[in-house]
Design a protein around this motif. Structure first.
Motif, PDB file in Angstrom:
ATOM      1  N   ILE A 290      -0.545-123.815  60.600  1.00 27.89           N
ATOM      2  CA  ILE A 290      -1.444-124.739  61.601  1.00 27.89           C
ATOM      3  C   ILE A 290      -2.569-123.848  61.958  1.00 27.89           C
ATOM      4  N   VAL A 291      -3.704-124.015  61.848  1.00 27.89           N
ATOM      5  CA  VAL A 291      -4.954-123.391  62.419  1.00 27.89           C
ATOM      6  C   VAL A 291      -5.626-124.724  63.095  1.00 27.89           C
ATOM      7  N   PHE A 292      -5.980-124.337  64.143  1.00 29.05           N
ATOM      8  CA  PHE A 292      -6.624-125.560  65.307  1.00 29.05           C
ATOM      9  C   PHE A 292      -8.414-125.399  65.161  1.00 29.05           C
ATOM     10  N   ALA A 293      -9.004-126.443  65.274  1.00 32.36           N
ATOM     11  CA  ALA A 293     -10.315-126.447  65.332  1.00 32.36           C
ATOM     12  C   ALA A 293     -10.953-125.674  66.369  1.00 32.36           C
ATOM     13  N   ASP A 294     -10.939-124.490  66.377  1.00 37.88           N
ATOM     14  CA  ASP A 294     -11.168-123.405  67.490  1.00 37.88           C
ATOM     15  C   ASP A 294     -11.586-122.045  66.903  1.00 37.88           C
ATOM     16  N   THR A 295     -11.791-121.240  67.825  1.00 42.52           N
ATOM     17  CA  THR A 295     -12.218-119.868  67.181  1.00 42.52           C
ATOM     18  C   THR A 295     -11.232-118.978  66.419  1.00 42.52           C
ATOM     19  N   VAL A 296     -11.351-118.019  65.841  1.00 42.21           N
ATOM     20  CA  VAL A 296     -10.336-117.095  65.352  1.00 42.21           C
ATOM     21  C   VAL A 296      -9.423-116.635  66.463  1.00 42.21           C
ATOM     22  N   ALA A 297     -10.281-115.985  67.693  1.00 40.21           N
ATOM     23  CA  ALA A 297      -9.610-115.269  68.731  1.00 40.21           C
ATOM     24  C   ALA A 297      -8.513-116.339  69.225  1.00 40.21           C
ATOM     25  N   ASN A 298      -9.043-117.618  69.526  1.00 39.81           N
ATOM     26  CA  ASN A 298      -8.508-118.493  70.298  1.00 39.81           C
ATOM     27  C   ASN A 298      -6.964-118.895  69.229  1.00 39.81           C
ATOM     28  N   ASN A 299      -7.276-119.013  68.129  1.00 38.52           N
ATOM     29  CA  ASN A 299      -6.103-119.338  67.283  1.00 38.52           C
ATOM     30  C   ASN A 299      -5.111-118.371  67.314  1.00 38.52           C
ATOM     31  N   ILE A 300      -5.588-116.888  67.355  1.00 39.21           N
ATOM     32  CA  ILE A 300      -4.421-115.866  67.368  1.00 39.21           C
ATOM     33  C   ILE A 300      -4.116-115.948  68.681  1.00 39.21           C
ATOM     34  N   ARG A 301      -4.726-116.173  69.852  1.00 36.57           N
ATOM     35  CA  ARG A 301      -4.256-116.092  71.305  1.00 36.57           C
ATOM     36  C   ARG A 301      -3.336-117.237  71.564  1.00 36.57           C
ATOM     37  N   TYR A 302      -3.062-118.137  70.696  1.00 37.71           N
ATOM     38  CA  TYR A 302      -2.135-119.141  70.762  1.00 37.71           C
ATOM     39  C   TYR A 302      -0.538-118.785  71.001  1.00 37.71           C
ATOM     40  N   GLY A 303      -0.711-117.399  70.636  1.00 35.81           N
ATOM     41  CA  GLY A 303       0.746-117.087  70.536  1.00 35.81           C
ATOM     42  C   GLY A 303       1.043-116.311  71.906  1.00 35.81           C
ATOM     43  N   ARG A 304      -0.157-115.983  72.609  1.00 37.27           N
ATOM     44  CA  ARG A 304       0.210-115.595  74.173  1.00 37.27           C
ATOM     45  C   ARG A 304      -1.495-115.798  74.963  1.00 37.27           C
ATOM     46  N   GLN A 305      -1.436-116.724  75.539  1.00 38.61           N
ATOM     47  CA  GLN A 305      -2.621-117.100  76.149  1.00 38.61           C
ATOM     48  C   GLN A 305      -3.448-116.023  76.920  1.00 38.61           C
ATOM     49  N   SER A 306      -2.442-115.261  77.554  1.00 39.22           N
ATOM     50  CA  SER A 306      -2.803-114.163  78.559  1.00 39.22           C
ATOM     51  C   SER A 306      -3.228-112.955  77.874  1.00 39.22           C
ATOM     52  N   ALA A 307      -3.152-112.719  76.540  1.00 39.66           N
ATOM     53  CA  ALA A 307      -3.623-111.851  75.678  1.00 39.66           C
ATOM     54  C   ALA A 307      -4.850-111.248  75.867  1.00 39.66           C
ATOM     55  N   SER A 308      -5.462-109.954  75.865  1.00 41.40           N
ATOM     56  CA  SER A 308      -6.816-109.540  76.006  1.00 41.40           C
ATOM     57  C   SER A 308      -7.443-109.449  74.662  1.00 41.40           C
ATOM     58  N   ASP A 309      -8.748-109.250  74.688  1.00 40.81           N
ATOM     59  CA  ASP A 309      -9.348-109.331  73.411  1.00 40.81           C
ATOM     60  C   ASP A 309      -8.881-108.275  72.370  1.00 40.81           C
ATOM     61  N   ASP A 310      -8.600-106.998  73.093  1.00 35.54           N
ATOM     62  CA  ASP A 310      -8.185-105.728  72.546  1.00 35.54           C
ATOM     63  C   ASP A 310      -6.812-106.078  71.672  1.00 35.54           C
ATOM     64  N   GLU A 311      -5.768-106.695  72.417  1.00 37.21           N
ATOM     65  CA  GLU A 311      -4.631-107.096  72.047  1.00 37.21           C
ATOM     66  C   GLU A 311      -4.790-107.962  70.700  1.00 37.21           C
ATOM     67  N   VAL A 312      -5.654-109.051  70.888  1.00 42.99           N
ATOM     68  CA  VAL A 312      -5.835-109.921  69.777  1.00 42.99           C
ATOM     69  C   VAL A 312      -6.247-108.976  68.552  1.00 42.99           C
ATOM     70  N   LEU A 313      -7.306-108.345  68.850  1.00 45.40           N
ATOM     71  CA  LEU A 313      -7.830-107.419  67.799  1.00 45.40           C
ATOM     72  C   LEU A 313      -6.615-106.602  67.153  1.00 45.40           C
ATOM     73  N   LYS A 314      -5.718-106.001  67.762  1.00 44.14           N
ATOM     74  CA  LYS A 314      -4.643-105.342  67.199  1.00 44.14           C
ATOM     75  C   LYS A 314      -3.599-106.160  66.425  1.00 44.14           C
ATOM     76  N   ALA A 315      -3.325-107.412  66.989  1.00 50.43           N
ATOM     77  CA  ALA A 315      -2.645-108.238  66.310  1.00 50.43           C
ATOM     78  C   ALA A 315      -3.268-108.750  64.813  1.00 50.43           C
ATOM     79  N   ALA A 316      -4.428-109.028  64.987  1.00 56.38           N
ATOM     80  CA  ALA A 316      -5.041-109.151  63.748  1.00 56.38           C
ATOM     81  C   ALA A 316      -5.039-107.981  62.541  1.00 56.38           C
ATOM     82  N   GLU A 317      -5.325-106.777  63.099  1.00 56.08           N
ATOM     83  CA  GLU A 317      -5.250-105.579  62.405  1.00 56.08           C
ATOM     84  C   GLU A 317      -3.835-105.486  61.662  1.00 56.08           C
ATOM     85  N   ALA A 318      -2.724-105.876  62.726  1.00 61.41           N
ATOM     86  CA  ALA A 318      -1.172-105.498  61.932  1.00 61.41           C
ATOM     87  C   ALA A 318      -0.884-106.602  61.018  1.00 61.41           C
TER      88      ALA A 318
END
Length: 592
Positions: free
Chosen positions: A437-465
């Motif tokens: 399920i991917v929501f009608a939102d930005t890439v960052a916000n879709n990844i951040r759905y896992g943890r709303q308090s995550a920083s941009d750097d944490e989102v980037l590292k999760a995407a890289e992993a």
């Protein structure tokens, strides 16, 4: 299990008053606006009834040739009209504001209720129809609260106050009109009930239209791939025609009601006019009094006529309010205990399924799990394999407590999850579903759905992993790229990597992978599998896989068939024995 979740259709409304009471409970939150709207409504209705008095003075002044009196009455008429106009404007503002605000509150309340209901509710109730209730029915309620209720109240005041005024002016003439009033009220009540039933049917048909459109448009690629455009257009057209025929019958009944009321009321006025002229000729009434009486009688007749129409609208509102009330009162089959047990924040991830028996609500005669028992140790990676329909995904559904088993227990670290608040223990689980399920939102916000308090750097590292950073940064806006409805701008593999990044970011002690790499190409699968291997370290992991190559490294493989465990062990152990797993392995890897 609650009754609401086991019915294929919503309960019919229990009555007009109860349904409208739902609206009233929302309106009472804004007492100031109700008081102001009511105040200006009374002023507006009073000035309407006062206009005939000014006309009476003007007509009598012409008869007496008193020009000064005419100017006075003309000034009174103009002043009355100005007050009426201002009062009407203020009444319109406050009542329209109230309608918009109440409907906004209802929409929020209904949605907040819907997202707390278990999947079981949506298994037996069509989401398309529910969306129709959330949109079409609330729009109807808005028009009623923001307009029709005000018109109804205004006409009711004019009808009652005007009737009393007419009795005071001429009991004899009013006696002629009063003959038809009980008949009018009786017709409004009796026919109104029929209109309410027809309105309910009409609204249900409109909901069917929405459900049909949602179903076909969500599967548009299948429709076009199998060249079924004409078939779907025909099915949708049939639904639209059904809605039209239901609406046409309701309109016919309303038209009959309106015509009957108008005929009775204005027929009585015709008799009044005839008798009134007789009284003027006999000197019993002046011309001005006769003019005022007729004008006021027309206003009262118009009010009664409008009431018949608005009453029908209120019946429709009652139907819509009833449908919304059903959603507001729907109970989730997954109940939070009165005193829920709290799960420690430092859970180890020890999962136990103890003799679980379960059947889905829509398939009560088919058990998805039969006497299912499984003990998963903390940090252990367990894979569930087996043919389709074996019950693998059901295990995850029960572990997430989307459903409760009919018997047996599911526990985490010794705590029965049925004794906890679902939102409490779910915070310790991360899920990568098979259908991403991917929501009608930005890439960052879709990844951040896992943890709303995550920083941009944490989102980037999760995407890289998750091997997703490369394709994300190739887009025009990178992590700020808007993905569109259901992520239609991404390929299946890209959507899957977004879901994996979401789970990596959540970093929960229990990891659930449902065919997590099924949509990936060989190169991406290798990258993601490496990321998952790192992610699974120290975590209790439950893996569902059809491709056995992805579960070779699992600590233990559970082979399922027809809701039961038929074998368990490592890949080498199971592949060396005759049985279901060996047959599956031979099919996928080739046999000697």
């Amino acid at each position: 299990m609650s009754d609401s979740a086991t019915k294929s259709e919503f309960d019919p409304p229990k009555g007009k008053l109860k349904n409208l009471r739902t609206l009233w409970s929302f309106m009472l939150l804004y007492k100031t606006q109700i008081i102001l709207a009511s105040f200006f409504l009374v002023i507006a209705a009073g000035t309407v009834l006062a206009i005939p008095s000014a006309l009476e003075g003007i007509v009598d002044s012409f008869t007496d040739s008193t020009s000064k009196s005419i100017k006075d009455y003309l000034g009174l008429l103009v002043g009355t009209v100005i007050v009426m106009a201002l009062a009407t404007a203020f009444r319109f503002y406050f009542i329209t504001w109230l309608g918009e605000r109440v409907v906004a509150d209802i929409r929020k309340a209904v949605y907040e209720r819907l997202i707390t209901l278990s999947p079981e509710f949506f298994e037996v109730n069509r989401p398309g129809e529910i969306v129709s209730r959330l949109t079409a029915d609330t729009t109807l309620v808005q028009s009623i609260v923001g307009s029709s209720v005000s018109i109804w109240a205004r006409n009711m005041l004019i009808a009652i106050a005007g009737t009393i005024w007419l009795f005071i002016m001429s009991p004899k003439l009013m006696g002629l009109i009063s003959i038809v009033i009980p008949l009018i009220i009786g017709i409004i009540v009796i026919v109104g009930r029929r209109v309410r039933a027809l309105s309910r049917t009409s609204q249900d048909k409109v909901a069917d239209v929405g459900a049909q459109a949602a179903e076909s448009l969500s599967a548009l690629n299948i429709v076009q791939a199998f060249t079924q455009e004409d078939t779907e257009a025909q099915r949708f057209g049939d639904r639209v025609d059904d809605a039209f025929f239901a609406a046409r019958l309701r309109i016919r009944v309303r038209a009959f009601l309106t015509a009957t009321i108008i005929f009775l009321v204005f027929g009585a006025i015709a008799l009044v006019i005839y008798q009134g002229f007789q009284d003027v000729s006999a000197g019993v009434m002046t011309s001005g009094e006769m003019t005022a009486f007729i004008f006021r009688a027309v206003l009262v007749a118009g009010a009664f006529g409008a009431l018949s129409e608005v009453y029908s609208e209120l019946q429709r509102a009652a139907g819509a309010a009833g449908r919304l009330a059903e959603l507001l009162n729907a109970e989730s089959a997954i109940e939070t205990p009165t005193n829920p047990v709290s799960i420690s924040n430092n859970i180890k991830g020890h999962i136990i399924f103890d003799n679980v028996n379960f059947a889905y609500p829509s398939k009560q005669n088919e058990q998805a799990l039969k006497g299912f028992s499984l003990d998963i140790k903390p940090g252990e990676t367990v894979a569930l394999v087996g043919p389709s329909g074996a019950g693998k995904s059901t295990v995850l559904q029960l572990l997430l407590r989307f459903y409760d088993p009919q018997s047996g227990h599911v526990s985490i670290d010794g705590t029965d999850i049925a004794e906890t608040d679902p939102t409490d223990f779910r915070e310790h689980l991360a899920l990568v579903p098979q259908e991403t399920i991917v929501f009608a939102d930005t890439v960052a916000n879709n990844i951040r759905y896992g943890r709303q308090s995550a920083s941009d750097d944490e989102v980037l590292k999760a995407a890289e992993a998750a091997a997703a950073r490369e394709f994300i940064e190739r887009t025009d806006d990178g992590f700020d790229t808007f993905l569109g409805e259901r992520g239609t701008r991404l390929s299946g593999g890209q959507r899957q990597r977004i879901a994996i990044a979401r789970a990596i970011l959540r970093n929960s002690p229990i990891l659930l992978l449902d065919e997590a790499t099924s949509a990936l190409d060989a190169e991406s699968e290798l990258k993601v599998q490496t990321a998952l291997d790192n992610l699974m370290e120290g975590k209790t992991t439950l893996v569902i896989a059809h491709r056995l190559a992805t579960v070779k490294k699992a600590d233990r493989i559970i082979v399922m068939d027809e809701g039961k465990i038929v074998a368990e062990g490592t890949h080498d152990e199971l592949a060396s024995k005759d049985g279901l797993y060996k047959r599956l392995a031979d099919l996928q890897f080739g046999s000697n």
